[in-house]
Design an enzyme around this catalytic site. Sequence first.
Site, PDB file in Angstrom:
ATOM      1  N   GLU A   1     -72.876 -40.782  70.025  1.00 23.74           N
ATOM      2  CA  GLU A   1     -72.705 -39.519  70.778  1.00 23.74           C
ATOM      3  C   GLU A   1     -73.496 -39.561  72.094  1.00 23.74           C
ATOM      4  O   GLU A   1     -73.069 -39.017  73.096  1.00 23.74           O
ATOM      5  CB  GLU A   1     -73.183 -38.322  69.941  1.00 23.74           C
ATOM      6  CG  GLU A   1     -72.238 -37.918  68.827  1.00 23.74           C
ATOM      7  CD  GLU A   1     -70.979 -37.191  69.312  1.00 23.74           C
ATOM      8  OE1 GLU A   1     -71.098 -36.292  70.151  1.00 23.74           O
ATOM      9  OE2 GLU A   1     -69.882 -37.556  68.848  1.00 23.74           O
TER      10      GLU A   1
ATOM     11  N   CYS B   1     -62.762 -36.324  60.356  1.00 21.67           N
ATOM     12  CA  CYS B   1     -64.206 -36.412  60.137  1.00 21.67           C
ATOM     13  C   CYS B   1     -64.405 -36.575  58.635  1.00 21.67           C
ATOM     14  O   CYS B   1     -64.040 -35.686  57.854  1.00 21.67           O
ATOM     15  CB  CYS B   1     -64.876 -35.124  60.625  1.00 21.67           C
ATOM     16  SG  CYS B   1     -66.641 -35.050  60.292  1.00 21.67           S
ATOM     17  N   ASN B   2     -64.941 -37.720  58.239  1.00 21.34           N
ATOM     18  CA  ASN B   2     -65.136 -37.970  56.804  1.00 21.34           C
ATOM     19  C   ASN B   2     -66.170 -37.038  56.210  1.00 21.34           C
ATOM     20  O   ASN B   2     -66.064 -36.643  55.049  1.00 21.34           O
ATOM     21  CB  ASN B   2     -65.581 -39.417  56.589  1.00 21.34           C
ATOM     22  CG  ASN B   2     -64.469 -40.379  56.895  1.00 21.34           C
ATOM     23  OD1 ASN B   2     -63.662 -40.686  56.040  1.00 21.34           O
ATOM     24  ND2 ASN B   2     -64.402 -40.833  58.130  1.00 21.34           N
ATOM     25  N   THR B   3     -67.174 -36.699  57.010  1.00 19.68           N
ATOM     26  CA  THR B   3     -68.237 -35.843  56.493  1.00 19.68           C
ATOM     27  C   THR B   3     -67.662 -34.474  56.138  1.00 19.68           C
ATOM     28  O   THR B   3     -67.931 -33.936  55.060  1.00 19.68           O
ATOM     29  CB  THR B   3     -69.361 -35.727  57.544  1.00 19.68           C
ATOM     30  OG1 THR B   3     -69.738 -37.047  57.927  1.00 19.68           O
ATOM     31  CG2 THR B   3     -70.557 -35.001  56.994  1.00 19.68           C
TER      32      THR B   3
ATOM     33  N   TYR C   1     -72.947 -34.119  61.951  1.00 21.73           N
ATOM     34  CA  TYR C   1     -72.820 -33.364  60.702  1.00 21.73           C
ATOM     35  C   TYR C   1     -73.467 -34.113  59.533  1.00 21.73           C
ATOM     36  O   TYR C   1     -73.809 -33.499  58.514  1.00 21.73           O
ATOM     37  CB  TYR C   1     -71.343 -33.165  60.357  1.00 21.73           C
ATOM     38  CG  TYR C   1     -70.633 -32.040  61.082  1.00 21.73           C
ATOM     39  CD1 TYR C   1     -71.169 -31.413  62.202  1.00 21.73           C
ATOM     40  CD2 TYR C   1     -69.393 -31.601  60.618  1.00 21.73           C
ATOM     41  CE1 TYR C   1     -70.487 -30.398  62.852  1.00 21.73           C
ATOM     42  CE2 TYR C   1     -68.709 -30.575  61.255  1.00 21.73           C
ATOM     43  CZ  TYR C   1     -69.257 -29.978  62.369  1.00 21.73           C
ATOM     44  OH  TYR C   1     -68.573 -28.972  62.999  1.00 21.73           O
ATOM     45  N   GLY C   2     -73.570 -35.430  59.688  1.00 24.61           N
ATOM     46  CA  GLY C   2     -73.968 -36.278  58.559  1.00 24.61           C
ATOM     47  C   GLY C   2     -75.340 -36.006  58.006  1.00 24.61           C
ATOM     48  O   GLY C   2     -75.663 -36.441  56.903  1.00 24.61           O
TER      49      GLY C   2
ATOM     50  N   ASP D   1     -63.134 -33.119  64.889  1.00 24.79           N
ATOM     51  CA  ASP D   1     -64.284 -33.946  64.478  1.00 24.79           C
ATOM     52  C   ASP D   1     -65.562 -33.253  64.922  1.00 24.79           C
ATOM     53  O   ASP D   1     -65.537 -32.383  65.809  1.00 24.79           O
ATOM     54  CB  ASP D   1     -64.208 -35.353  65.079  1.00 24.79           C
ATOM     55  CG  ASP D   1     -65.365 -36.240  64.595  1.00 24.79           C
ATOM     56  OD1 ASP D   1     -65.698 -36.186  63.389  1.00 24.79           O
ATOM     57  OD2 ASP D   1     -65.956 -36.968  65.407  1.00 24.79           O
ATOM     58  N   SER D   2     -66.679 -33.676  64.326  1.00 22.36           N
ATOM     59  CA  SER D   2     -67.974 -33.141  64.744  1.00 22.36           C
ATOM     60  C   SER D   2     -68.274 -33.524  66.185  1.00 22.36           C
ATOM     61  O   SER D   2     -69.114 -32.900  66.824  1.00 22.36           O
ATOM     62  CB  SER D   2     -69.073 -33.706  63.846  1.00 22.36           C
ATOM     63  OG  SER D   2     -69.081 -35.117  63.960  1.00 22.36           O
TER      64      SER D   2
ATOM     65  N   CYS E   1     -66.488 -43.420  58.543  1.00 25.04           N
ATOM     66  CA  CYS E   1     -66.864 -42.397  59.524  1.00 25.04           C
ATOM     67  C   CYS E   1     -66.027 -42.692  60.757  1.00 25.04           C
ATOM     68  O   CYS E   1     -65.934 -43.861  61.171  1.00 25.04           O
ATOM     69  CB  CYS E   1     -68.355 -42.502  59.848  1.00 25.04           C
ATOM     70  SG  CYS E   1     -68.847 -41.512  61.296  1.00 25.04           S
ATOM     71  N   THR E   2     -65.404 -41.669  61.311  1.00 33.37           N
ATOM     72  CA  THR E   2     -64.468 -41.934  62.409  1.00 33.37           C
ATOM     73  C   THR E   2     -65.164 -42.355  63.702  1.00 33.37           C
ATOM     74  O   THR E   2     -64.501 -42.807  64.631  1.00 33.37           O
ATOM     75  CB  THR E   2     -63.552 -40.713  62.659  1.00 33.37           C
ATOM     76  OG1 THR E   2     -64.378 -39.551  62.840  1.00 33.37           O
ATOM     77  CG2 THR E   2     -62.606 -40.501  61.509  1.00 33.37           C
ATOM     78  N   HIS E   3     -66.489 -42.238  63.761  1.00 32.52           N
ATOM     79  CA  HIS E   3     -67.199 -42.794  64.921  1.00 32.52           C
ATOM     80  C   HIS E   3     -67.264 -44.325  64.854  1.00 32.52           C
ATOM     81  O   HIS E   3     -67.384 -44.975  65.879  1.00 32.52           O
ATOM     82  CB  HIS E   3     -68.643 -42.266  64.977  1.00 32.52           C
ATOM     83  CG  HIS E   3     -68.798 -40.878  65.501  1.00 32.52           C
ATOM     84  ND1 HIS E   3     -68.367 -39.770  64.816  1.00 32.52           N
ATOM     85  CD2 HIS E   3     -69.339 -40.415  66.670  1.00 32.52           C
ATOM     86  CE1 HIS E   3     -68.661 -38.680  65.520  1.00 32.52           C
ATOM     87  NE2 HIS E   3     -69.240 -39.039  66.644  1.00 32.52           N
TER      88      HIS E   3
END
Length: 270
Positions: A162, A70-72, A39-40, A7-8, A194-196
């Site tokens: 983050e 990471c979807n982005t 990354y978004g 992931d980012s 989004c995985t966040h």
Amino acid sequence: MAVGVFDSGLGGLTVLDAVTRRLPDVPFVYFGDNAHAPYGVRDADDVYELTVAATERLFAAGCDLVILACNTASAAALRRMQESWVPRDKRVLGVFVPLIEALTERRWGDNSPPREVAVKHVALFATPATVRSRAFQRELAFRAIGVDVEAQACGGLVDAIEEGDMILAEALVRSHVDALKRKMPDPEAAILGCTHYPLMQEVFQDALGPEVAVYSQANLVADALADYLKRHPDMYGSGSDAMFLTTGDPRRVSGHATQFLRREISFISA
Ligand code: DGL
């Protein structure tokens, strides 16, 4: 027999947690590109270069199979990577398809023509880059007809998570849900794309109301991965140790990760 999870930043830990519970004997190597998150807000070329570099590092750590949690990256880079970069003996998989299969009541590999499904009004919450890519709508159109998707780009939310600023993150979730509801007052389902965002799932559910079914990816991806590895046992890599790699400051990232997963997590420098 290691498998890589990328992931980012910290969001992929929601997926890592679920895959670790589902496959407790598999050593997972996690890579968080915290130095370059989010990354978004990056363009597709940038996301591609960063995702390729991270995936290369995971291959070097003995992973033949890497999950882009990471979807982005799944939206902006995965197809290009699969078409022109991934070596023949390696695999890179994304996190979109298991979610869309769940939403459209399909089993893995069901490639029958698109059909009507139960949900008609779907809210998608994702990063600006994922929303811009329209990858979710594209994948959905392969499987379902007559579904109205309203996407809300949740600017600022990944940064707040983050940074560990959960007060700001909660305020942002509530304002993004309000903005979505002005465009689609009564969604039946909401996708946390989004995985966040599962780290804020309770706030999303509270802001959306109890009647909205909130879909998040972690358990769906874990089931899909378990199924994939059963069919492709040759994709376990040669690595034998679980580890957490970051491009950011390992001490800081470990602190936030430990807070999120409520268990001790120690990152080392990638
Ligand atoms: N967790 C990433 C995703 O699923 C966050 C992207 C970002 O860094 O903006 O899209």
